[in-house]
Design a protein around this motif. Structure first.
Motif, PDB file in Angstrom:
ATOM      1  N   GLN A 194      50.006  61.594  10.843  1.00 50.93           N
ATOM      2  CA  GLN A 194      48.728  61.971  10.235  1.00 50.93           C
ATOM      3  C   GLN A 194      47.942  60.747   9.769  1.00 50.93           C
ATOM      4  OE1 GLN A 194      49.430  66.207   8.111  1.00 50.93           O
ATOM      5  NE2 GLN A 194      50.827  64.619   7.408  1.00 50.93           N
ATOM      6  N   ALA A 196      47.051  58.561  11.811  1.00 52.69           N
ATOM      7  CA  ALA A 196      46.302  58.156  13.003  1.00 52.69           C
ATOM      8  C   ALA A 196      44.796  57.979  12.756  1.00 52.69           C
ATOM      9  CB  ALA A 196      46.543  59.160  14.139  1.00 52.69           C
ATOM     10  N   PRO A 197      44.146  58.891  11.999  1.00 52.77           N
ATOM     11  CA  PRO A 197      42.704  58.693  11.757  1.00 52.77           C
ATOM     12  C   PRO A 197      42.404  57.378  11.038  1.00 52.77           C
ATOM     13  CG  PRO A 197      43.333  60.942  11.248  1.00 52.77           C
ATOM     14  CD  PRO A 197      44.610  60.196  11.480  1.00 52.77           C
ATOM     15  N   VAL A 199      44.158  54.682  11.275  1.00 47.07           N
ATOM     16  CA  VAL A 199      44.377  53.626  12.260  1.00 47.07           C
ATOM     17  C   VAL A 199      43.172  53.521  13.182  1.00 47.07           C
ATOM     18  CG1 VAL A 199      45.821  52.847  14.183  1.00 47.07           C
ATOM     19  CG2 VAL A 199      46.886  53.905  12.184  1.00 47.07           C
ATOM     20  N   ALA A 200      42.651  54.663  13.592  1.00 48.14           N
ATOM     21  CA  ALA A 200      41.507  54.690  14.518  1.00 48.14           C
ATOM     22  C   ALA A 200      40.269  54.051  13.912  1.00 48.14           C
ATOM     23  CB  ALA A 200      41.217  56.131  14.941  1.00 48.14           C
ATOM     24  N   THR A 201      40.059  54.301  12.609  1.00 49.69           N
ATOM     25  CA  THR A 201      38.870  53.742  11.948  1.00 49.69           C
ATOM     26  C   THR A 201      39.082  52.313  11.464  1.00 49.69           C
ATOM     27  OG1 THR A 201      39.550  54.657   9.817  1.00 49.69           O
ATOM     28  CG2 THR A 201      38.139  56.038  11.216  1.00 49.69           C
ATOM     29  N   GLY A 202      40.321  51.862  11.465  1.00 54.58           N
ATOM     30  CA  GLY A 202      40.624  50.520  10.983  1.00 54.58           C
ATOM     31  C   GLY A 202      40.846  50.439   9.487  1.00 54.58           C
ATOM     32  N   GLU A 203      40.698  51.554   8.760  1.00 53.67           N
ATOM     33  CA  GLU A 203      40.862  51.549   7.300  1.00 53.67           C
ATOM     34  C   GLU A 203      42.284  51.189   6.892  1.00 53.67           C
ATOM     35  OE1 GLU A 203      38.596  54.856   5.121  1.00 53.67           O
ATOM     36  OE2 GLU A 203      38.833  55.671   7.150  1.00 53.67           O
ATOM     37  N   TYR A 205      44.281  49.057   8.002  1.00 49.66           N
ATOM     38  CA  TYR A 205      44.573  47.628   8.017  1.00 49.66           C
ATOM     39  C   TYR A 205      44.042  46.911   6.781  1.00 49.66           C
ATOM     40  CZ  TYR A 205      45.571  48.934  12.799  1.00 49.66           C
ATOM     41  OH  TYR A 205      46.078  49.569  13.906  1.00 49.66           O
TER      42      TYR A 205
END
Length: 282
Positions: A194, A196-197, A199-203, A205
């Motif tokens: 969960q 994943a979102p 990770v996709a937005t870069g938040e 990191y």
């Protein structure tokens, strides 16, 4: 977010209390369970005393983990940043225990195990980074919930060592362990996806390298160990629970039926982990 005096106090208190349980209370409790304890060799007594100490830690940490899971406040799956005091203190309790257990491992040969060294190193990194950085507390709390299975693991070893292996309590504990271990250490693997979102937005990191190493390095190592241990629990359950039942039913079954049932049980047992990984792809 750095530790304050309360966090340091929790770590120190946990360290001292766990050592006190090992040194002064564990033997008394084990003698109450069975007088067989006094007849065991020194090495076996050391291992069982360590089990009692581990049970105390697991109960404390898991209780706080379940509390946060049921009453999360802002520690939800869709919230990246949130300071959750109960979760941080559960991590501090865990750190105190790991330090105490590491000290005992250093001085007691019967407690020295390579797998536990890996476990403790990964735990220290994960617990420290997870409690210092106020990020993804919902997911970090899954580590605390994992402790739910530990009392059952140690009770199993205690009962076996005290010649109580043939009791109903031992078998009931084994069945409960299989279910609880799967629920709190295998199923949560799916919950981590969960993230994943973020990770996709870069938040994700933005949480920093320390926590990222825990998420992508330490975390897979711990869950890898969980899968390894779960496979051993499944084999033990098959040997202790299923085979005796099969022999009881054998007079009522044909040879072909016995082979079919045995084969099906093996397929289910060994296919469990691949099925879990397969679900992760959806």
């Amino acid at each position: 977010m750095a530790y304050n005096i309360y966090h340091y106090s929790t770590i120190l208190a946990s360290f001292l209390i766990h050592l006190a349980i090992y040194q002064w209370f564990a033997s008394w409790i084990l003698r109450k369970v069975s007088p067989v304890f006094t007849t065991l060799g020194p090495d076996k007594q050391i291992v069982l005393r360590n089990c009692v100490m581990s049970i105390a830690n697991a109960v404390a940490v898991a209780s706080l983990g379940v509390y946060v899971f049921l009453y999360p406040g802002g520690a939800t799956k869709d919230k990246l940043w949130f300071d959750c005091p109960p979760f941080r203190h559960s991590g501090c309790i865990g750190l105190g225990y790991v330090f105490a257990d590491s000290l005992l491992m250093f001085f007691n040969t019967p407690l020295q195990d390579r797998m536990m060294v890996v476990h403790h190193v990964a735990s220290i990194w994960g617990l420290y980074s997870g409690t210092v950085i106020p990020a993804i507390p919902y997911y970090g709390n899954l580590w605390a919930i994992m402790e739910l299975s530990n009392p059952l693991v140690h009770i199993r070893l205690i009962l076996k060592s005290l010649d109580l292996k043939n009791t109903r309590l031992y078998k009931l504990n084994g069945i409960t362990l299989l279910v609880v271990f799967f629920a709190c250490r295998i199923v949560p693997i799916l919950l981590w996806f969960q993230l994943a979102p973020f990770v996709a937005t870069g938040e994700l990191y933005e949480v920093g390298p320390m926590l990222l190493i825990g998420i992508f390095g330490t975390n897979p190592a711990i869950y890898g160990l969980n899968i390894y241990w779960f496979s051993k629990i499944c084999r033990g359950a098959y040997r202790v629970l299923f085979i005796p039942l099969l022999f009881q039913l054998a007079p009522l079954m044909t040879t072909k039926q016995i082979c079919e049932v045995g084969t099906m049980a093996l397929i289910i047992m060994f296919a469990l982990t691949p099925i879990i990984y397969g679900l992760n792809t959806y």
